[in-house]
Design an enzyme around this catalytic site. Sequence first.
Site, short mmCIF file in Angstrom:
data_model
loop_
_atom_site.label_atom_id
_atom_site.label_comp_id
_atom_site.label_asym_id
_atom_site.label_seq_id
_atom_site.Cartn_x
_atom_site.Cartn_y
_atom_site.Cartn_z
N CYS A 51 -27.70 -9.74 -16.71
CA CYS A 51 -27.07 -9.35 -17.97
C CYS A 51 -28.00 -9.71 -19.12
O CYS A 51 -28.51 -10.83 -19.21
CB CYS A 51 -25.73 -10.08 -18.12
SG CYS A 51 -25.00 -9.92 -19.76
N CYS B 87 -26.12 -12.65 -21.32
CA CYS B 87 -25.77 -13.97 -20.79
C CYS B 87 -26.56 -14.32 -19.53
O CYS B 87 -26.42 -15.42 -19.00
CB CYS B 87 -24.27 -14.08 -20.54
SG CYS B 87 -23.73 -13.23 -19.05
N GLY C 99 0.79 -1.22 0.00
CA GLY C 99 0.00 0.00 0.00
C GLY C 99 0.82 1.27 0.00
O GLY C 99 0.28 2.35 -0.20
N CYS D 108 -18.60 -12.74 -20.14
CA CYS D 108 -19.91 -12.76 -20.79
C CYS D 108 -19.88 -13.69 -22.01
O CYS D 108 -20.76 -14.53 -22.20
CB CYS D 108 -20.29 -11.34 -21.21
SG CYS D 108 -22.02 -11.13 -21.65
N CYS E 32 -22.78 -7.52 -18.98
CA CYS E 32 -21.58 -7.69 -18.18
C CYS E 32 -20.50 -6.73 -18.65
O CYS E 32 -20.29 -6.57 -19.86
CB CYS E 32 -21.01 -9.10 -18.34
SG CYS E 32 -22.07 -10.40 -17.79
#
Lengths: 256, 301
Positions: free
Chosen positions: B252, B255, B43, B283, B277
């Site tokens: 979606c 899909c 970080g 997808c 998606c």
Amino acid sequence: MSELLRVENLTKSYGRQRGCTDVSFELWPGEVLAIVGESGSGKTTLLNCCAGRLAPTGGSVVYETRHKGLIDIHGMSEPERRFLMRTDWAFVHQNPRDGLRMNVSAGANVGERLMAVGARNYGNIRNAALDWLSRTEVDPDRIDDLPTTFSGGMQQRLQIARNLVSGPRLVFMDEPTGGLDVSVQARLLDMLRDLVDRLGLSAVVVTHDLAVARMLSTRLMVMQQGRVVETGLTDRVLDDPQHAYTQLLVSSVLQP
Amino acid sequence: MRDETITGETVPVPESGYNFAYLDEGAKRMIRRAILKAVAVPGYQVPFASREMPMPYGWGTGGIQVTASILKPEDTLKVIDQGSDDTTNAVSIRRFFAKTAGVATTEKTEEANIIQTRHRIPEKPLSEDQIIVLQVPIPEPLRWLEPREVETRRMHALSDYGVMHVKLYEDISRHGRITTNYDYPVMVNGRHIMAPSPTPKFDNPKMGNMPALQLFGAGREKRIYAIPPHTEVKSLDFEDHPFSIQAWDEPCALCGAEEVFMDEVILDDQGGSMFVCSDSDFCQRRRDAGHKGPAVEGDDT
């Protein structure tokens, strides 16, 4: 009982320029000390050194911490000093813009100290902010407004709320009423005196206004050219000035 | 739409005249040192001497430099932009490395061992032998509250992070909830607060304890930071306003997937739109496996 703050032989020079020279004083719990003097006499330098915002060239500033007893604040590690500055201490700037975050709401300004020491409950933070806004006579309806939309007096009161929310024991004030018109000054002073009284705060107040010193402080220190020329109970110094400079200062006040 | 010549079927020959993966070896070594430091201090933003790349800042120069430094000839690279493999930026960066390094490229998440991305972390969970490289525009999470670089560095050094919650407080007081939807600040390894680049907060939970190494490169701001595998990543929040991720009301349209990150696609100028998606590979693979969403239901073409 011991003193809250002990300053010994404090000197601060900016190169060849002297800020303040050889200043010593003690501040006891519940006491309000005013520092008066003309512009450039080293009042603000002294205040910044005492408040840990400026490293002195010589001398020491010792503070009575809640848990560890007397500690030299300039010998502390930076995280410790920062923690102390935002919990036990408060610093009220002359210009509220220096002490506020102007781009976040009044509520966030008041809540910042709480969040900095780990408060993580939004509801509690907001309630504390509402409480402090009403105690400093800012309309609680303005909690979500930006400080830029506040008047000068309101900004100053908001700055005071933001500082006192963490329950400090020692407040440093640099010309808290500077730049405000007289009626607002009077209300602010009333409020400050009331808060200091009720919360049992100790305070160091820098001002060039003798009336402010008379109203708020118990003890007075007069500075000239970086040195303390006279010190004593406020009423004594103002009613019976001993040093030539203090006599000049007292006699220079305009009477309407 | 798909550029078959660069999607892994054929391995292109690298263009002559360039060092492997464009950057010179000295620059790559410098960047690798920064990456090692970043991995050692999760970080923490490590400054590095960002190089000029043959594209403008803001197009992913930080991510490209990181990718160039860790790329080996035998690697397989996947590049996504907004979750999609076939947007301009993704195609040009993929082509760049195919040309200058001659590495294999792919669109399939599990086939790649290095994935460079602009926003999204793929829906398919990553594994320990993968590295994900994120392109970062503004690496400093405290910048919004503190414009001074000296001061933000000191705040990181002292772990002085109270102001970060001021931003979240401000969100709640203005909108009733935390409205930060992307670049949602996280605490890494309990020590450093980090900006997850423009990643939607939907992907924040994936960053925590991820088996893959996550590297972040900011070219313009000259910073590299990292989350090593299996590191704790916590999104900041309030007790009474806990962190939550976005959810969509409909599956979606293509899909039928639910609980994935979706893009709204405008269909006409009558206000018609559908949600699909954002992860195009995910997808496509679902559709190949026979899943159908509402928009293609009963449509056998």
